[in-house]
Scaffold this motif. Sequence first.
Motif, PDB file in Angstrom:
ATOM      1  N   GLY A 153      22.562   9.159  77.003  1.00 55.02           N
ATOM      2  CA  GLY A 153      22.399   9.806  75.831  1.00 55.02           C
ATOM      3  C   GLY A 153      22.849  11.366  76.164  1.00 55.02           C
ATOM      4  N   THR A 154      22.129  12.104  75.136  1.00 58.16           N
ATOM      5  CA  THR A 154      22.521  13.599  75.078  1.00 58.16           C
ATOM      6  C   THR A 154      21.629  14.233  75.915  1.00 58.16           C
ATOM      7  OG1 THR A 154      21.217  14.111  73.070  1.00 58.16           O
ATOM      8  CG2 THR A 154      23.621  13.140  72.696  1.00 58.16           C
TER       9      THR A 154
ATOM     10  N   ALA B  17      19.871  16.736  74.678  1.00 60.78           N
ATOM     11  CA  ALA B  17      18.771  16.711  73.724  1.00 60.78           C
ATOM     12  C   ALA B  17      17.690  15.436  73.959  1.00 60.78           C
ATOM     13  CB  ALA B  17      19.169  16.960  72.250  1.00 60.78           C
ATOM     14  N   ASP B  18      18.506  14.385  73.987  1.00 58.23           N
ATOM     15  CA  ASP B  18      17.609  13.368  74.156  1.00 58.23           C
ATOM     16  C   ASP B  18      16.791  13.425  75.647  1.00 58.23           C
ATOM     17  OD1 ASP B  18      18.336  12.113  71.886  1.00 58.23           O
ATOM     18  OD2 ASP B  18      20.150  11.047  72.866  1.00 58.23           O
ATOM     19  N   ASN B  19      17.574  13.813  76.635  1.00 55.25           N
ATOM     20  CA  ASN B  19      16.916  13.798  77.877  1.00 55.25           C
ATOM     21  C   ASN B  19      15.725  14.720  77.862  1.00 55.25           C
ATOM     22  OD1 ASN B  19      18.214  11.963  80.151  1.00 55.25           O
ATOM     23  ND2 ASN B  19      19.557  12.194  78.649  1.00 55.25           N
TER      24      ASN B  19
ATOM     25  N   ALA C  61      14.117  15.851  75.252  1.00 56.56           N
ATOM     26  CA  ALA C  61      12.929  15.437  74.329  1.00 56.56           C
ATOM     27  C   ALA C  61      12.062  14.436  74.899  1.00 56.56           C
ATOM     28  CB  ALA C  61      13.647  15.197  73.046  1.00 56.56           C
ATOM     29  N   LEU C  62      12.145  13.630  76.038  1.00 53.96           N
ATOM     30  CA  LEU C  62      11.446  12.769  76.583  1.00 53.96           C
ATOM     31  C   LEU C  62      10.305  13.486  76.801  1.00 53.96           C
ATOM     32  CD1 LEU C  62      13.782  11.080  79.321  1.00 53.96           C
ATOM     33  CD2 LEU C  62      13.026  10.077  77.007  1.00 53.96           C
TER      34      LEU C  62
ATOM     35  N   PRO D 122       8.647  14.536  72.460  1.00 51.48           N
ATOM     36  CA  PRO D 122       9.520  14.085  71.417  1.00 51.48           C
ATOM     37  C   PRO D 122       9.610  15.011  70.175  1.00 51.48           C
ATOM     38  CG  PRO D 122       8.316  12.270  72.323  1.00 51.48           C
ATOM     39  CD  PRO D 122       7.821  13.568  72.833  1.00 51.48           C
TER      40      PRO D 122
ATOM     41  N   ARG E 203      14.880  21.854  68.058  1.00 50.38           N
ATOM     42  CA  ARG E 203      16.056  22.060  68.947  1.00 50.38           C
ATOM     43  C   ARG E 203      16.282  23.414  69.284  1.00 50.38           C
ATOM     44  NH1 ARG E 203      20.556  18.360  68.395  1.00 50.38           N
ATOM     45  NH2 ARG E 203      21.989  20.058  68.793  1.00 50.38           N
TER      46      ARG E 203
ATOM     47  N   ASP F  17      24.388  18.425  72.556  1.00 50.07           N
ATOM     48  CA  ASP F  17      25.098  17.123  72.591  1.00 50.07           C
ATOM     49  C   ASP F  17      25.955  16.681  73.569  1.00 50.07           C
ATOM     50  OD1 ASP F  17      23.997  17.003  69.734  1.00 50.07           O
ATOM     51  OD2 ASP F  17      25.357  18.463  69.074  1.00 50.07           O
TER      52      ASP F  17
ATOM     53  N   ARG G  67      26.972  14.682  76.406  1.00 55.92           N
ATOM     54  CA  ARG G  67      26.658  13.382  76.906  1.00 55.92           C
ATOM     55  C   ARG G  67      26.372  13.027  78.483  1.00 55.92           C
ATOM     56  NH1 ARG G  67      25.099  10.458  72.635  1.00 55.92           N
ATOM     57  NH2 ARG G  67      25.413   8.599  74.008  1.00 55.92           N
TER      58      ARG G  67
ATOM     59  N   ARG H 283      11.934  20.092  81.349  1.00 55.05           N
ATOM     60  CA  ARG H 283      10.862  18.995  80.884  1.00 55.05           C
ATOM     61  C   ARG H 283       9.494  19.562  80.986  1.00 55.05           C
ATOM     62  NH1 ARG H 283      13.867  13.692  83.131  1.00 55.05           N
ATOM     63  NH2 ARG H 283      15.371  13.222  81.532  1.00 55.05           N
TER      64      ARG H 283
END
Length: 544
Positions: A426-427, A429-431, A433-434, A437, A441, A464, A466, A486
């Motif tokens: 994923g992006t 941002a996805d990682n 936001a783990l 959530p 941004r 963004d 990848r 995180r």
Amino acid sequence: MTASFTAQLDAVARPWLQAMSPAGGRAVRTAPLWLLADAPAAVAFAAGLALAIDALPRGLAAAAPWLALLALAAAARGGLAKRAAEAGALAAAGVKARARQDAVASVLGGRVTGGEALSAVVEGVEALDGHVSRFAPARMAAAVAPLLVIAAVAVASPVVAGILLATLVPFGLVMALAGGAAAEESRRQFLALERLSGLFLDRVRALPLVLAFQAEGAVTRDLSVAADDLARRTIRVLRVAFLSSGALEFFAALSVALVAVYCGFNLLRLLPFPVPEQLDLKRAFFALALAPEVYAPLRRLAAAYHDRQAAEAAALTLAALPLPPPAPPTTSFDAPPALRFQAVTVTYAAGEASVFDGFDLDVAPGEVVALLGPSGSGKTTLLNLLLGLAPLSGGEVSIGDQRLSHLGSIAASVAWAGQSPVVLPGTLADNLALAHPGAAREDLVRAARAVGLDAVLDDRDGLDTRLDERGAGLSGGERRRLGLARALLKPAPILLLDEPTADLDATSEQALLPILRQAARGRTTLIATHSEAVAALADRVVRL
């Protein structure tokens, strides 16, 4: 055999259906309704066709309303078919998601392994798709739609309705006989697939031994025999499917032919026997146009019948999987709690030396404690103990005034940065936001810059960017910084850091020390580290 398979399938699928989202539940209920609504649309189509043909000799204007009805009915049938397919796909996706979640939980829990696990998680779950999305809606529609169409035909011609009703009997008998044969063949095919999957997986695991003992030929022969067995069983399933489809098409074509012959001879008054009706052109066309529609729901059911047999065979394997354990209750804390280790003993396996034996440690609320010691001294084990990843063999751990063994999972209250941060496809941002959530941004960018991921943000695609499951595109130090980001991002009262600067050079470590100090502020913090510089941030150092 078929009845027991169906009961098994219903028993397996019921919990997943009950646990579906509201949208998925609505899809399960509405998919057969969309198919059932096709029957009135078919009646309208046949009526428009018959009345338009009857009106054409009087001019196009007279036929125009019926042609419009014909066009609207055709468009409606297309729309209903589309909605039925969408609802079936949504229902199947919900059922498969729940089924795969339970199957994976059993596999990851070590309760099922090998080929059985592979077949259950992949082939077994996918086999439910056709049953839920196509067969189940078609079964409900096929039970009612033909009778609705025959009732509409009876208005125009009771004799034609009687012919159609009589031909449903051999049609149903052929479906029942084909179902019994296909069920057994599908079960054998799935068992052969399970055996082949297990054999292949076992041989891959033992590949070094196979090469060491030069057993490639024997392994190849075993796999070839298993593959040939699967091919033979697949051919048998296809043979039954083709024979049953041919028989069903024969009876459907025969019934339509009988209706066509009757209508033609009735219109010409050439019937060799008396009948209580005399058809006109529009009634004959109406009955003839609806004759194939009687069998359309049954054809749809027959086409999906193999999906049902495949799902029933897979249900045996899925039903045999042990139920996943219930999720532990989660506990959250509003303020930084105290941590207390009392006579803690950790032993990973019987007969092995204990990592800790009678260990004691008290951490005050909001205190920062550094665990300093060489590799193997148990620093990571203490952190894992709080997360439920290490066994508590003796003693007790308290969080605040509650025992950890009574709390269940405290993951919701813990911000964690480990030695090997997990990276998901994923992006960036996805990682990030783990950990949180709901983070905006702007918060994600702030956390990434705080830990020194500026190069990723500025020189690539920012949030963004990848990433794949191996973290390709990030260096070892950047992956470590991702884990720290995180931990910074998550608003948790407990902070656990495992070697937060291990892959960083001295300059990068010094730049990160203020960030670690900021992250630990207002939290009860345990830091496992080799670094004296990191340990100097702590209120207290415990040497192991």
